[in-house]
Design a protein around this motif. Structure first.
Motif, short mmCIF file in Angstrom:
data_model
loop_
_atom_site.label_atom_id
_atom_site.label_comp_id
_atom_site.label_asym_id
_atom_site.label_seq_id
_atom_site.Cartn_x
_atom_site.Cartn_y
_atom_site.Cartn_z
N GLY A 1 30.69 -60.93 -34.03
CA GLY A 1 31.29 -60.42 -35.25
C GLY A 1 32.00 -59.09 -35.09
N LYS A 2 32.12 -58.60 -33.87
CA LYS A 2 32.77 -57.31 -33.65
C LYS A 2 33.96 -57.45 -32.73
CE LYS A 2 28.75 -54.36 -34.43
NZ LYS A 2 27.97 -53.21 -33.91
N GLU A 3 34.80 -56.41 -32.75
CA GLU A 3 35.95 -56.38 -31.85
C GLU A 3 35.47 -56.09 -30.43
OE1 GLU A 3 38.99 -56.89 -34.69
OE2 GLU A 3 39.53 -56.03 -32.75
N ARG A 4 36.27 -56.53 -29.48
CA ARG A 4 35.98 -56.18 -28.10
C ARG A 4 36.20 -54.68 -27.92
NH1 ARG A 4 39.27 -59.64 -24.08
NH2 ARG A 4 40.97 -58.35 -24.89
N GLU A 5 35.29 -54.04 -27.19
CA GLU A 5 35.39 -52.60 -27.01
C GLU A 5 35.29 -52.21 -25.55
OE1 GLU A 5 32.19 -50.39 -28.79
OE2 GLU A 5 30.63 -51.52 -27.76
N PHE A 6 35.93 -51.10 -25.26
CA PHE A 6 35.93 -50.54 -23.92
C PHE A 6 34.54 -49.99 -23.58
CE2 PHE A 6 37.20 -48.13 -20.30
CZ PHE A 6 36.62 -46.88 -20.41
N VAL A 7 34.13 -50.22 -22.32
CA VAL A 7 32.85 -49.69 -21.85
C VAL A 7 33.06 -48.65 -20.75
CG1 VAL A 7 30.67 -50.25 -20.71
CG2 VAL A 7 31.61 -51.80 -22.45
N ALA A 8 33.78 -49.05 -19.70
CA ALA A 8 33.97 -48.14 -18.57
C ALA A 8 35.17 -48.60 -17.74
CB ALA A 8 32.72 -48.11 -17.69
N VAL A 9 35.71 -47.67 -16.98
CA VAL A 9 36.82 -47.98 -16.09
C VAL A 9 36.66 -47.17 -14.81
CG1 VAL A 9 38.34 -46.19 -17.06
CG2 VAL A 9 39.33 -48.16 -15.89
N ILE A 10 37.12 -47.74 -13.72
CA ILE A 10 37.12 -47.04 -12.44
C ILE A 10 38.49 -47.19 -11.82
CG2 ILE A 10 36.15 -49.04 -11.20
CD1 ILE A 10 34.61 -46.95 -9.46
N ARG A 11 39.05 -46.08 -11.38
CA ARG A 11 40.38 -46.11 -10.78
C ARG A 11 40.33 -46.83 -9.44
NH1 ARG A 11 43.80 -42.13 -13.08
NH2 ARG A 11 45.40 -42.93 -11.71
N TRP A 12 41.51 -47.20 -8.95
CA TRP A 12 41.58 -48.01 -7.74
C TRP A 12 40.90 -47.34 -6.56
CZ3 TRP A 12 43.84 -46.23 -3.30
CH2 TRP A 12 44.65 -45.08 -3.42
N SER A 13 40.97 -46.02 -6.50
CA SER A 13 40.37 -45.31 -5.38
C SER A 13 38.87 -45.16 -5.52
CB SER A 13 41.00 -43.93 -5.25
OG SER A 13 40.69 -43.16 -6.40
N GLY A 14 38.37 -45.40 -6.73
CA GLY A 14 36.94 -45.26 -6.96
C GLY A 14 36.51 -43.85 -7.30
N GLY A 15 37.43 -42.90 -7.19
CA GLY A 15 37.02 -41.51 -7.38
C GLY A 15 37.01 -41.05 -8.82
N ILE A 16 37.63 -41.79 -9.70
CA ILE A 16 37.72 -41.38 -11.11
C ILE A 16 37.16 -42.48 -11.98
CG2 ILE A 16 39.26 -40.75 -12.98
CD1 ILE A 16 41.17 -39.61 -10.92
N THR A 17 36.23 -42.10 -12.84
CA THR A 17 35.63 -43.06 -13.76
C THR A 17 35.67 -42.48 -15.17
OG1 THR A 17 33.42 -42.13 -13.39
CG2 THR A 17 34.07 -44.00 -12.01
N SER A 18 35.56 -43.37 -16.14
CA SER A 18 35.52 -42.95 -17.53
C SER A 18 34.64 -43.92 -18.29
CB SER A 18 36.95 -42.94 -18.11
OG SER A 18 36.94 -42.52 -19.45
#
Length: 119
Positions: A42-59
């Motif tokens: 019943g909810k919208e899809r939501e962002f959880v986490a991301v990792i950049r291609w190099s692996g050094g930056i996450t959010s």
């Protein structure tokens, strides 16, 4: 073309842990930014986490920051989501997704894996 297959979902009690995996096929996995999303009933899809291609930056989203950790192993073409201190509100279908450009929409999506957290 990239194909993504998630695994590792299941039923866990509140306070427990799970580790999700997302295995990718296709070339140039190491060049893709990889994200995790979730969608509860019943909810919208939501962002959880991301990792950049190099692996050094996450959010992370605020709702999981400090509890979830995203990581990747480019040699295995796999991205992980370690989920600790799980809460019932974390119950959702979890999807991984990939994109080539950091400021673009996600190009490829997996089929999802169910995570259920009981109270």
């Amino acid at each position: 073309q990239v194909q993504l297959v998630e695994s590792g979902g299941g039923l866990v009690q509140a306070g427990g842990s799970l580790r999700l995996s997302c295995a990718a096929s296709g070339r140039s996995f190491s060049m893709y930014h990889m994200g995790w999303f979730r969608q509860a009933p019943g909810k919208e899809r939501e962002f959880v986490a991301v990792i950049r291609w190099s692996g050094g930056i996450t959010s992370y989203s605020d709702s999981v920051k400090g509890r979830f950790t995203i990581s990747r192993d480019n040699a295995k073409k796999t991205v992980y989501l370690q989920m600790n201190s799980l809460k019932p509100e974390d119950t959702a279908v979890y999807y991984c997704a990939s994109k080539f450009y950091s400021n673009s929409n996600y190009d490829y999506w997996g089929q999802g894996t169910q995570v259920t957290v009981s109270s």
